[in-house]
Design an enzyme around this catalytic site. Structure first.
Site, PDB file in Angstrom:
ATOM      1  NE  ARG A 161      11.758-134.189  15.309  1.00  0.00           N
ATOM      2  CZ  ARG A 161      11.280-133.162  15.994  1.00  0.00           C
ATOM      3  NH1 ARG A 161      12.091-132.230  16.453  1.00  0.00           N
ATOM      4  NH2 ARG A 161      10.000-133.073  16.242  1.00  0.00           N
TER       5      ARG A 161
ATOM      6  CB  SER B  17       8.481-131.603  12.134  1.00  0.00           C
ATOM      7  OG  SER B  17       9.746-130.974  12.293  1.00  0.00           O
TER       8      SER B  17
ATOM      9  CG  ASP C 233      15.489-129.773  20.201  1.00  0.00           C
ATOM     10  OD1 ASP C 233      14.993-129.323  21.252  1.00  0.00           O
ATOM     11  OD2 ASP C 233      15.014-129.559  19.076  1.00  0.00           O
TER      12      ASP C 233
ATOM     13  CB  THR D 165       4.501-122.680  27.091  1.00  0.00           C
ATOM     14  OG1 THR D 165       5.858-123.112  26.932  1.00  0.00           O
ATOM     15  CG2 THR D 165       4.260-122.344  28.550  1.00  0.00           C
TER      16      THR D 165
ATOM     17  CB  SER E  54       9.038-124.356  27.580  1.00  0.00           C
ATOM     18  OG  SER E  54      10.056-123.705  28.298  1.00  0.00           O
TER      19      SER E  54
ATOM     20  NE  ARG F 207       9.821-120.961  25.042  1.00  0.00           N
ATOM     21  CZ  ARG F 207       9.867-121.760  23.987  1.00  0.00           C
ATOM     22  NH1 ARG F 207       8.949-122.691  23.813  1.00  0.00           N
ATOM     23  NH2 ARG F 207      10.827-121.631  23.099  1.00  0.00           N
TER      24      ARG F 207
ATOM     25  N   GLY G  85       2.863-131.092  20.382  1.00  0.00           N
ATOM     26  CA  GLY G  85       2.810-131.204  18.929  1.00  0.00           C
ATOM     27  C   GLY G  85       3.831-130.314  18.249  1.00  0.00           C
ATOM     28  CG  ASN G  86       4.236-130.576  13.983  1.00  0.00           C
ATOM     29  OD1 ASN G  86       3.326-129.753  13.898  1.00  0.00           O
ATOM     30  ND2 ASN G  86       4.260-131.696  13.294  1.00  0.00           N
TER      31      ASN G  86
ATOM     32  CB  THR H  70       0.278-129.831  15.974  1.00  0.00           C
ATOM     33  OG1 THR H  70       0.854-130.717  15.023  1.00  0.00           O
ATOM     34  CG2 THR H  70      -0.878-130.494  16.678  1.00  0.00           C
TER      35      THR H  70
END
Ligand code: DPM
Length: 355
Positions: free
Chosen positions: A23, A25, A96, A142, A144, A147, A165-166, A169
């Site tokens: 990718r 990023s 992932d 977050t 997630s 989390r 965002g990555n 970001t």
């Protein structure tokens, strides 16, 4: 092997070109470069070429990840390129990768796990604080569910909001605005980016269990490409392979068709797995043990190279240990299911879909 996958070196020697998909990023590039460097050291004659591409997950930035549903969001375009022989291997974060890979692909290498824990990154105005000492109703970023569910229970004075965002970001959103008091990210990702100085607190598994496979990199290849499979297999870190097989077997047995975000595991000589309701108020957590020893002298010859366990092909790790690791994950999932895990997961899914 790719078509035209041969390079002509200055000395007239023809050597294979290996294309590595990634990718775009910065984190993905760093991860891919680190694997490419290892391969370059092991196979100095091979020409490596890195091919960067955008994925759906990089493009859809306004929807919470848990709502998009499709787990292979960040991997599909890369797998398409692998299928079309445009690349020969793809580097991913293991967490992932779904526990069932599309037909024709396998994880040919699981590299040594780095710090698997989650970490707190504070807004600079909160320097010196930790989750316990942040003021009432501080907003933590977050996306997630894993989390948020665990931390809501453990730190009820805090509030949790999605952040997308990555990594670049997210850090920008944290630093340049006042929306978030802190964000939660994987320590491994932060460290790979060179941002370990921003980690103000590493969360131990009593506060927040990490995700299945977190902190480990994986190399995905075509099952039929035996040359590449053999080439990358030397990158396998046996201890990490066994831990991650146990974790992924746990997840697959418990969760399919579930996303990993509800679950976390901690495997030492034992495996701890848990399921949580979205607000963390309902949870089940169990630990089981197995004797799953790795003795490098005992590697078997002639193991079926196509044999996959939870998506991983590791013919250089003893089959009995892999069986034991996989069985540990399944047994733990079964124990949780017998105690009502399915009900917690079903309610969590319904609530998340309705959000
Ligand atoms: C997955 C999750 C997240 C990523 C869900 C989870 C975090 C999403 C979010 C499955 N993948 O962990 O509960 O925070 O909104 C991801 C990161 C890394 C790999 C970044 C991170 C780096 C660490 C690693 C995103 N995938 O988790 O902070 O390589 O394990």
């Amino acid at each position: 092997m790719s078509q035209e996958a041969h390079g002509q070196e200055g000395n007239g020697k023809v050597s294979r070109v290996i294309r590595i998909g990634t990718r775009k990023s910065q984190l993905a590039r760093i991860q891919t470069d680190s694997v490419a460097e290892k391969l370059k050291k092991l196979y100095p004659d091979v020409l490596l070429e890195i091919v960067a591409m955008s994925t759906t997950g990089d493009k859809i930035l306004d929807t919470a990840l848990s709502k998009i549903g499709e787990k292979s969001l960040f991997t599909k375009e890369l797998e398409n390129a692998l299928e079309r022989n445009e690349v020969d291997l793809v580097v991913h974060s293991l967490k992932d990768l779904p526990t069932v890979l599309p037909l024709g692909f396998t994880i040919g290498a699981v590299l040594e796990r780095e710090c698997p824990f989650d970490a707190v990154v504070l807004h600079l105005k909160n320097t010196g604080k930790c989750l316990d000492t942040l003021p009432e109703k501080s907003i933590i970023g977050t996306s997630s569910l894993r989390r948020a569910a665990q931390l809501k229970k453990r730190f009820p004075h805090l509030e949790f909001k999605d952040i997308r965002g990555n990594l670049n970001t997210r850090l920008k959103k944290l630093d340049e605005k006042e929306d978030f008091s802190a964000i939660i990210l994987a320590a491994a990702g932060l460290t790979r980016m060179g941002w370990e100085n921003r980690i103000s607190q590493v969360l131990n598994p009593d506060d927040c269990m990490y995700a299945v496979g977190q902190g480990a990199l994986a190399v995905e290849v075509r099952v039929r490409d035996k040359d590449i499979l053999e080439m990358v297999s030397v990158l396998h870190h046996p201890d990490t392979v066994l831990r991650c097989i146990a974790e992924r077997a746990f997840l697959r047995h418990l969760a399919s068709p579930w996303s990993p975000s509800f679950m976390g595991v901690l495997f030492q000589l034992y495996l701890t797995g848990a399921v949580y309701s979205l607000d963390g108020s309902d949870s089940l957590k169990e630990t089981m043990q197995t004797s799953c020893l790795y003795n490098p002298c005992q590697v078997e010859e002639g193991v079926d190279e196509g044999a996959q366990r939870v998506g991983v092909t590791a013919s250089n790790v003893p089959r009995a240990s892999q069986d034991a690791a996989e069985k540990l994950g399944v047994d733990l999932a079964q124990l949780l299911l017998s105690k009502g895990a399915k009900e917690i997961l079903t309610v969590a899914r319904q609530l998340n879909d309705a959000r």
